[in-house]
Design an enzyme around this catalytic site. Structure first.
Site, PDB file in Angstrom:
ATOM      1  N   GLY A  69       0.847  -1.190   0.000  1.00 35.36           N
ATOM      2  CA  GLY A  69       0.000   0.000   0.000  1.00 35.36           C
ATOM      3  C   GLY A  69       0.881   1.238   0.000  1.00 35.36           C
ATOM      4  O   GLY A  69       1.983   1.227   0.562  1.00 35.36           O
ATOM      5  N   LYS A 180      -8.132   0.179   8.582  1.00 39.16           N
ATOM      6  CA  LYS A 180      -9.315   0.371   9.415  1.00 39.16           C
ATOM      7  C   LYS A 180     -10.549   0.039   8.589  1.00 39.16           C
ATOM      8  O   LYS A 180     -10.942   0.813   7.715  1.00 39.16           O
ATOM      9  CB  LYS A 180      -9.350   1.810   9.936  1.00 39.16           C
ATOM     10  N   LYS A 265     -14.634   3.676  14.628  1.00 38.25           N
ATOM     11  CA  LYS A 265     -14.554   5.135  14.847  1.00 38.25           C
ATOM     12  C   LYS A 265     -14.828   5.892  13.544  1.00 38.25           C
ATOM     13  O   LYS A 265     -15.253   7.054  13.567  1.00 38.25           O
ATOM     14  CB  LYS A 265     -13.226   5.523  15.485  1.00 38.25           C
ATOM     15  N   ARG A 329     -10.592  12.728   7.480  1.00 44.36           N
ATOM     16  CA  ARG A 329     -11.201  12.871   6.153  1.00 44.36           C
ATOM     17  C   ARG A 329     -12.684  12.501   6.178  1.00 44.36           C
ATOM     18  O   ARG A 329     -13.508  13.113   5.487  1.00 44.36           O
ATOM     19  CB  ARG A 329     -10.453  11.989   5.140  1.00 44.36           C
ATOM     20  N   LYS A 358      -9.187   7.605  -0.091  1.00 48.22           N
ATOM     21  CA  LYS A 358     -10.471   6.913   0.048  1.00 48.22           C
ATOM     22  C   LYS A 358     -11.050   7.036   1.453  1.00 48.22           C
ATOM     23  O   LYS A 358     -10.333   6.900   2.441  1.00 48.22           O
ATOM     24  CB  LYS A 358     -10.289   5.413  -0.257  1.00 48.22           C
TER      25      LYS A 358
HETATM   26  N1  NAD Z   1      -4.627   8.554   5.928  1.00 47.52           N
HETATM   27  C1  NAD Z   1      -4.666   8.485   7.251  1.00 47.52           C
HETATM   28  O1  NAD Z   1      -4.531   9.509   7.958  1.00 47.52           O
HETATM   29  C2  NAD Z   1      -4.824   7.155   7.926  1.00 47.52           C
HETATM   30  C3  NAD Z   1      -4.379   7.020   9.238  1.00 47.52           C
HETATM   31  C4  NAD Z   1      -4.522   5.811   9.880  1.00 47.52           C
HETATM   32  C5  NAD Z   1      -5.095   4.744   9.231  1.00 47.52           C
HETATM   33  N2  NAD Z   1      -5.506   4.896   7.937  1.00 47.52           N
HETATM   34  C6  NAD Z   1      -6.076   3.708   7.298  1.00 47.52           C
HETATM   35  O2  NAD Z   1      -5.092   3.162   6.435  1.00 47.52           O
HETATM   36  C7  NAD Z   1      -5.720   2.509   5.320  1.00 47.52           C
HETATM   37  C8  NAD Z   1      -5.107   3.042   4.038  1.00 47.52           C
HETATM   38  O3  NAD Z   1      -5.301   4.422   3.967  1.00 47.52           O
HETATM   39  P1  NAD Z   1      -4.343   5.402   3.162  1.00 47.52           P
HETATM   40  O4  NAD Z   1      -4.578   6.768   3.744  1.00 47.52           O
HETATM   41  O5  NAD Z   1      -2.964   4.886   3.109  1.00 47.52           O
HETATM   42  O6  NAD Z   1      -4.927   5.308   1.680  1.00 47.52           O
HETATM   43  P2  NAD Z   1      -5.637   6.457   0.793  1.00 47.52           P
HETATM   44  O7  NAD Z   1      -6.943   6.861   1.357  1.00 47.52           O
HETATM   45  O8  NAD Z   1      -4.638   7.509   0.540  1.00 47.52           O
HETATM   46  O9  NAD Z   1      -6.062   5.592  -0.491  1.00 47.52           O
HETATM   47  C9  NAD Z   1      -5.534   5.663  -1.685  1.00 47.52           C
HETATM   48  C10 NAD Z   1      -4.742   4.414  -2.002  1.00 47.52           C
HETATM   49  O10 NAD Z   1      -5.577   3.410  -2.586  1.00 47.52           O
HETATM   50  C11 NAD Z   1      -4.928   2.908  -3.737  1.00 47.52           C
HETATM   51  N3  NAD Z   1      -5.877   2.287  -4.662  1.00 47.52           N
HETATM   52  C12 NAD Z   1      -6.783   2.877  -5.466  1.00 47.52           C
HETATM   53  N4  NAD Z   1      -7.450   1.942  -6.183  1.00 47.52           N
HETATM   54  C13 NAD Z   1      -6.942   0.750  -5.809  1.00 47.52           C
HETATM   55  C14 NAD Z   1      -7.225  -0.596  -6.166  1.00 47.52           C
HETATM   56  N5  NAD Z   1      -8.171  -0.894  -7.049  1.00 47.52           N
HETATM   57  N6  NAD Z   1      -6.508  -1.582  -5.581  1.00 47.52           N
HETATM   58  C15 NAD Z   1      -5.572  -1.299  -4.665  1.00 47.52           C
HETATM   59  N7  NAD Z   1      -5.260  -0.057  -4.265  1.00 47.52           N
HETATM   60  C16 NAD Z   1      -5.942   0.958  -4.838  1.00 47.52           C
HETATM   61  C17 NAD Z   1      -4.268   4.136  -4.311  1.00 47.52           C
HETATM   62  O11 NAD Z   1      -3.276   3.774  -5.222  1.00 47.52           O
HETATM   63  C18 NAD Z   1      -3.676   4.749  -3.046  1.00 47.52           C
HETATM   64  O12 NAD Z   1      -2.473   4.137  -2.709  1.00 47.52           O
HETATM   65  C19 NAD Z   1      -7.219   2.794   5.466  1.00 47.52           C
HETATM   66  O13 NAD Z   1      -7.845   1.681   6.060  1.00 47.52           O
HETATM   67  C20 NAD Z   1      -7.287   3.970   6.420  1.00 47.52           C
HETATM   68  O14 NAD Z   1      -8.458   3.993   7.195  1.00 47.52           O
HETATM   69  C21 NAD Z   1      -5.392   6.068   7.266  1.00 47.52           C
HETATM   70  O1  G3P Z   2      -8.866  10.723   7.802  1.00 45.82           O
HETATM   71  P1  G3P Z   2      -9.687   9.557   8.308  1.00 45.82           P
HETATM   72  O2  G3P Z   2     -11.059   9.963   8.712  1.00 45.82           O
HETATM   73  O3  G3P Z   2      -9.631   8.395   7.370  1.00 45.82           O
HETATM   74  O4  G3P Z   2      -8.962   9.106   9.664  1.00 45.82           O
HETATM   75  C1  G3P Z   2      -7.585   8.974   9.648  1.00 45.82           C
HETATM   76  C2  G3P Z   2      -7.081   8.116  10.777  1.00 45.82           C
HETATM   77  O5  G3P Z   2      -7.756   6.896  10.856  1.00 45.82           O
HETATM   78  C3  G3P Z   2      -7.052   8.821  12.105  1.00 45.82           C
HETATM   79  O6  G3P Z   2      -6.398   8.002  13.055  1.00 45.82           O
END
Ligand code: NAD
Ligand code: G3P
Length: 420
Positions: A69, A180, A265, A329, A358
């Site tokens: 990822g 998540k 959450k 987000r 996303k």
């Molecule tokens: N961004 C944050 O602040 C944050 C913090 C903690 C946890 N998370 C969790 O981490 C996880 C990943 O979030 P993120 O912020 O890294 O991603 P993101 O929301 O930035 O998602 C975009 C990602 O999805 C990929 N993507 C798009 N289409 C796809 C497909 N068909 N197959 C596979 N990948 C594809 C994109 O290339 C990109 O890498 C989520 O479950 C999120 O809840 C996010």
């Molecule tokens: O930006 P959100 O709402 O996907 O949340 C980001 C993280 O999960 C916060 O810990």
């Protein structure tokens, strides 16, 4: 940050607590359910290692990490891991990061740009990942040599990713999920760590917490929680891999509790966004967060009686709920949805406001609602059910307050749901 770090040490480290200043019960409060595993990287610093001279020879005994990822959080996770991999002897310097390949508006491939500039210009612009991060668009190649896999993609893509990884990962591989979300199958709800474990036949821990990626990217202090099942040594290794002075990681033996906190959450964050969009004020938002936390705990305990109350007081619990409802987000897009009176779809708003990132909350609300309907629990979880109804346009955003508290309250007695 230094103040926070010393405070953290004084709370977490038994040796820093004076027996005269603290009694036995308060000590057990800090140590009964959570395991303090923060390890100063100085214990096993690599000598002379730097981004300029990282090597790939003589590494057969070292753990090799691949991050599956490369979104917003995925890129920050790779940065954290890469800095520790360079410092710690037990890890191979190179950290591979699987990129879901895409062509940028410039016509270049994202992977090429990451490898040339050391930046994920689309999902984490302006932040250097570390020169030992190697972006790889070939999933199979990216995981081939790894014995530590970090899964961090939006949850909706994990089923397909797992399918394509069957038989492609090493037999001794350990995994951790930072994702998540959950899947709902015919047999019932399936956490993402379970999906990974079952499909790939491997052990999978989780890491969740109050972790808005953009803040950690610029090294602002935050905490996280590793959830593990029964292997404390593996949990220690994950804690070691992620911990930095600005990212404090604690492990607890409660995979399901930690993962459900991170997952649920996001539904509460959508509710908080509705409240913000309708300008209902801080008291209303706090009320929604309290009701949401209560439903998070009740739902988790109904699904898994092993879930511990103490988990909700770790970073993955109340802290993540707060940060998400203030700055995430899901909150942001739900606010726009409510401001538009529910007339623009979440899909539209997501595409416009997040530019490729996303949301997890809308699909999680649907998945939770499926579980509630199937098990006859809809009445017990008015906030979760209302969020879903609003997201699909069956109720107006204002229903978030009218509906969330109108039904009987739920209390939990020894893991079972009861009204009070
Ligand atoms: N961004 C944050 O602040 C944050 C913090 C903690 C946890 N998370 C969790 O981490 C996880 C990943 O979030 P993120 O912020 O890294 O991603 P993101 O929301 O930035 O998602 C975009 C990602 O999805 C990929 N993507 C798009 N289409 C796809 C497909 N068909 N197959 C596979 N990948 C594809 C994109 O290339 C990109 O890498 C989520 O479950 C999120 O809840 C996010
Ligand atoms: O930006 P959100 O709402 O996907 O949340 C980001 C993280 O999960 C916060 O810990």
């Amino acid at each position: 940050m230094r103040l926070l770090s010393s405070l953290y040490y004084s709370l977490r480290s038994p040796s820093s607590l004076s027996p005269k200043s603290i009694n036995r019960s308060s000590l057990s409060f800090f140590h009964s359910t959570s395991l303090s595993l923060f390890m100063a990287p100085a214990f096993e610093d690599k000598t002379g290692a730097s981004p300029e001279n990282f090597s790939t020879d003589d590494v057969s005994h070292k753990s090799k990490v691949t991050v599956v990822g490369s979104g917003n959080w995925g890129s920050v996770a790779a940065k954290l891991i890469a800095s520790n991999a360079l410092k710690l002897n037990s890890f191979h310097d190179e950290v591979r990061m699987w990129v879901f390949e895409e062509t940028l508006s410039s016509g270049e491939k994202l992977t090429d740009v990451i490898n040339q500039t050391n930046e994920n210009v689309k999902y984490l612009p302006g932040i250097k990942l570390g020169r030992n991060v190697v972006a790889d668009p070939d999933l199979e190649n990216a995981v081939r040599d790894a014995n530590m896999l970090v899964f961090v993609t939006p949850h909706q893509f994990m089923e397909g990713i797992c399918k394509s990884l069957v038989g492609k990962v090493r037999g001794d591989v350990e995994a951790i999920s930072l994702i998540k979300g959950m899947e709902v199958k015919k047999e019932g709800p399936c956490m993402i760590s379970t999906l990974i474990s079952e499909q790939l036949g491997i052990n999978c821990c989780v890491l969740m917490g109050a972790n808005i990626a953009n803040e950690i990217a610029v090294e602002k202090f935050s905490e996280a929680t590793v959830g593990y099942r029964d292997n404390r040594e593996i949990a220690e290794k994950w804690v070691q891999l992620f911990s930095t002075p600005y990212f404090m990681v604690t492990a607890v033996q409660d995979v399901e509790g930690v993962e459900l906190c991170g997952t649920l959450k996001n539904v509460v964050a959508i509710a908080a966004g509705f409240v913000d969009g309708l300008e209902m004020g801080n008291n209303t938002k706090a009320a929604i967060m309290r009701i949401g936390l209560r439903e998070m705990r009740a739902f988790s305990k109904l699904l898994f009686s092993s879930v511990k109350d103490s988990t909700f007081f770790e970073s993955c619990g109340v802290a993540d709920l707060i940060t998400t409802c203030l700055g995430g987000r899901n909150r942001k897009v739900a606010e726009a949805f409510a401001k538009n009176g529910g007339k623009r779809s979440f899909d539209d708003l997501e595409a416009e406001m997040l530019q490729g990132q996303k949301l997890q909350g809308v699909s999680t609300a649907r998945e939770v609602d499926e579980v509630l309907s199937h098990r006859g629990w809809l009445e017990l979880f008015p906030l979760f059910a209302t969020v879903h109804e609003i997201c699909i346009g069956r109720l107006p955003p204002s229903a978030i307050v009218e509906h969330s508290e109108r039904k009987p309250r739920l209390s939990l007695v020894e893991g079972s749901a009861q009204y009070y």
